[in-house]
Each structure stands twice: as C-alpha cells, then as structure tokens.
Write an enzyme that holds these catalytic residues in place. Structure first.
Site, mmCIF file in Angstrom:
data_model
loop_
_atom_site.group_PDB
_atom_site.id
_atom_site.type_symbol
_atom_site.label_atom_id
_atom_site.label_comp_id
_atom_site.label_asym_id
_atom_site.label_seq_id
_atom_site.Cartn_x
_atom_site.Cartn_y
_atom_site.Cartn_z
ATOM 1 N N LYS A 40 -14.114 7.209 8.667
ATOM 2 C CA LYS A 40 -13.011 6.373 8.184
ATOM 3 C C LYS A 40 -11.691 6.914 8.722
ATOM 4 C CE LYS A 40 -12.537 8.957 3.845
ATOM 5 N NZ LYS A 40 -12.433 8.878 2.381
ATOM 6 N N ARG A 136 -11.138 6.579 -9.402
ATOM 7 C CA ARG A 136 -10.686 5.534 -8.466
ATOM 8 C C ARG A 136 -11.454 4.240 -8.669
ATOM 9 N NH1 ARG A 136 -10.563 8.876 -2.792
ATOM 10 N NH2 ARG A 136 -12.796 8.711 -3.179
ATOM 11 N N TYR A 263 19.931 15.509 14.470
ATOM 12 C CA TYR A 263 20.537 14.693 13.424
ATOM 13 C C TYR A 263 20.960 15.567 12.242
ATOM 14 C CZ TYR A 263 18.973 10.356 15.643
ATOM 15 O OH TYR A 263 18.785 9.303 16.514
ATOM 16 N N MET A 310 12.486 10.635 15.822
ATOM 17 C CA MET A 310 11.380 9.693 15.887
ATOM 18 C C MET A 310 10.471 9.972 17.081
ATOM 19 S SD MET A 310 11.415 5.526 16.129
ATOM 20 C CE MET A 310 12.276 5.314 14.560
#
Length: 368
Positions: A40, A136, A263, A310
């Site tokens: 998965k 769950r 940044y 990014m």
C-alpha cells in the site's frame, strides 16, 4: 505529480534487498504462515508495481489500502491474490469482482449496502475485520460477525478470512498487545465458523510476538529493511534497507560572515562559509522540519542551513565541491550513513512517514 527524470534527485530501490528480507522472514517464521507483501501507499514509497512484480514469486499474496491500488497491480499483470485492507465504496464492488480482488468487510452495515445492489456476488471473496482495540474499522461484537457470515452465506460470498490489527506490537510495554490478543482469541472461539485464513500479525507482531503468527503474515515496513519500532526494540535479525535517496550539488558559492540564508532569514553565517544548493525540497517530501539536520557529501556530515524551500535547499560545506557532486540524504556514503529512522527521529515521527512522503516527483531507479 509528474516524475522528473531530468532532475538531479533520485531514489534508488534495491529489489534484491527486498527479496532477501522476505527470505529472512520465511526462515525466521518457519513454513506455516503465508507471506503477503504489504504494498500500500506505493509500496511505502518504493514503487508498488515494480516491487510487486519483483517479489510475486516470493509471496503468496499482496495487501493494499484501497481499490485503485489493487487495480493498479492487476493492470500491471500481478496475478497473485490482492486483499484491500479497508472497506471500499460499496457501489464499486463490481470492479473488485471483475479483477478478482479480495475485499475487507468492516461492518454489517457495509455488507448490507453491498448485497443491496443488483449484481451477482457469488465470486466475491472477503475477509472480515475485527476491532480488538485498534479502533479504526472492524466489528467489535461476535454477534455482528455472525450476522455478517449469515449474510455472506445467503448471497454466496466466500468467507475467506478474518483478521485484526495490533496497535502496540512495536512497543516494549505488552499490556495493550496482550489485551487485544485475548479479545481476538475469545472472538474466534465464539465465531459460528472459521474461514480459511485467520491473521493478525503485521511486521512488528511477527518480529517480537512469533507465537501470534497464524495463517498469514502481513509483511510491511521490514520487507523494505526498516525496524517498525524505530530504535525502541532490537531486531532479532539484520535487515537490508532497500531505499536510498540522493541528489547533487547544483550551485556552490562562498558566503561572507553575517549573511542570512533562505526564507525568513532563519540562518546567519558566523564566518566565511561554502554553501551548496541541491534540487530537493518539501514538494519532494523533504519537509521544512529538516533545517538543522544533515546530509552526506564526500562521506562527511553537512548541515542543512536555512529553511527548506519547495524545490531546493542549502547545505553547509567544508570546502568548495564541483557541481554534480553526489549528496546523500538517505543511505550510505563511505562509512557514514543516514537512515530513514534517523530522519524520522529528527522530525519526531516514524520511518514509515519519511518514506511515504517521498513524492512521485522523485524518480525511482530500480536495482535488480
């Protein structure tokens, strides 16, 4: 997200290492349980199709999280059984039937929605999920499970398996694990009839609770060479990490003392410093939390300086290096090594998340 094969950043996946890890588990667990590979989330970031095709002869089946992951395997000629570990949208059961995909029944309410459709379900195979304490999905009362079995029999659906999932199998404290184990055992003893497969063991259960292994071992993170407990519990045998993440220096410059970088100007040089830029950022899964951690260049640890952007980030070098010099983010360079678990520890998370966050923009290269 489109893969970027012309970029400097790649994840190399060693398929032989994955096969070797499966073989080690088979030796450790013995011949009884079937091994079903959990692929998965794009095989935990390693590439579901490539991994599944490579290991199909080593396992008896596969586990995925949703219908689209299962269909991807079938579309790429994976023929072994595929079990979806969660409930799917009931209206899409016909697709599972068409492609011989095994489903999980999470509740009586779900199976009622399935059988309410006007389709032939006689070739459908299902496993019933039991909530023994994970919380769950799954049934909590045996009466509900028996009602599900009655429904399956009435519509000719094959009751192939029943399973649960342990919440704390990778922790040193075994109290919660034992409680779930006792609940599941009592549940099975009160069940109207048992199916072909009873299974409850994920990777952690198989490693540290071998007495609990039943008909199927759902082999996940350790198939890819990592310890599911991080550094909490020692492994009973050595595993081979399958994924390494590497990039290159794309820009090198010398920055004078007192300059700020990135940044927010969160890093300031205290002396004349060589700074390297690499093509990797949070869009690739290398999160902003990685500022202050390190990478490997020429076998040396180099600090990540300034906020991760990014698409790029900066590292502090001990000298000027030529463009194209390899930068290792996960893996080995000489005698030095950075593991996915090391990265996870820095972020305050688990190695699963580190691997799954490596985005599709990073090209996977497979070592056969």
């Amino acid at each position: 997200m489109k893969a970027s094969p012309h970029r400097h950043t790649t994840a190399e996946v060693d398929l032989v290492a994955i096969k070797n890890n499966i073989k080690k588990f088979k030796k450790y667990l013995g011949p009884k349980p079937q091994i079903w590979g959990v692929v998965k989330a794009n095989a935990y970031g390693h590439g579901a199709v490539a991994v599944s095709q490579a290991i199909e002869k080593e396992v008896e089946g596969f586990c995925v999280s949703n219908l689209d992951e299962a269909l991807e395997l079938r579309e790429n000629l994976v023929t072994k059984p595929v079990l979806i570990l969660s409930g799917i949208v009931p209206e899409t059961v016909n697709l599972a039937l068409q492609h011989d995909i095994t489903l999980t029944v999470p509740s009586l309410a779900w199976i009622k929605l399935v059988v309410a459709q006007d389709i032939d379900l006689t070739k459908l195979k299902v496993h019933v999920a039991v909530d023994s304490g994970m919380g769950r999905i799954g049934v909590r009362e045996v009466e509900e499970a028996n009602a599900i079995i009655d429904t399956l029999d009435r519509f000719g659906i094959t009751f192939e398996g029943i399973f649960t999932h342990f919440a704390t199998a990778d922790e040193a404290d075994e109290e919660k694990f034992k409680l779930q184990q006792e609940r599941f055992s009592a549940f099975l003893n009160s069940l109207r009839r048992k199916p072909r497969y009873v299974h409850s063991t994920n990777t952690a259960s198989a490693l540290w609770h071998t007495h609990q292994v039943q008909d199927i071992e759902r082999l996940g993170i350790s198939m890819y060479g990592l310890n599911p407990s991080g550094k909490t519990l020692p492994l009973p045998f050595e595993l081979e990490p399958a994924l390494s993440l590497k990039t290159e220096l794309t820009h090198v410059k010398q920055v004078q003392s007192g300059e700020t970088l990135g940044y927010g100007a969160t890093y300031e040089t205290s002396e004349s410093t060589w700074i390297g830029t690499v093509s990797l950022g949070y869009a690739d899964g290398w999160t902003r939390a990685m500022q202050g951690f390190h990478v490997l260049v020429d076998g040396k640890y180099c600090e990540i300086v300034g906020r991760v952007s990014m698409d790029q980030m900066m590292i502090k070098l001990d000298q000027a290096y030529p463009l194209g010099t390899v930068v290792t983010l996960i893996g080995r360079d000489g005698v030095a090594e950075i593991s996915a678990t090391d990265v996870a520890d820095w972020r305050g998370t688990i190695n699963y998340e580190v691997l799954c966050l490596i985005s599709d923009r990073v090209v996977r290269i497979y070592k056969q």
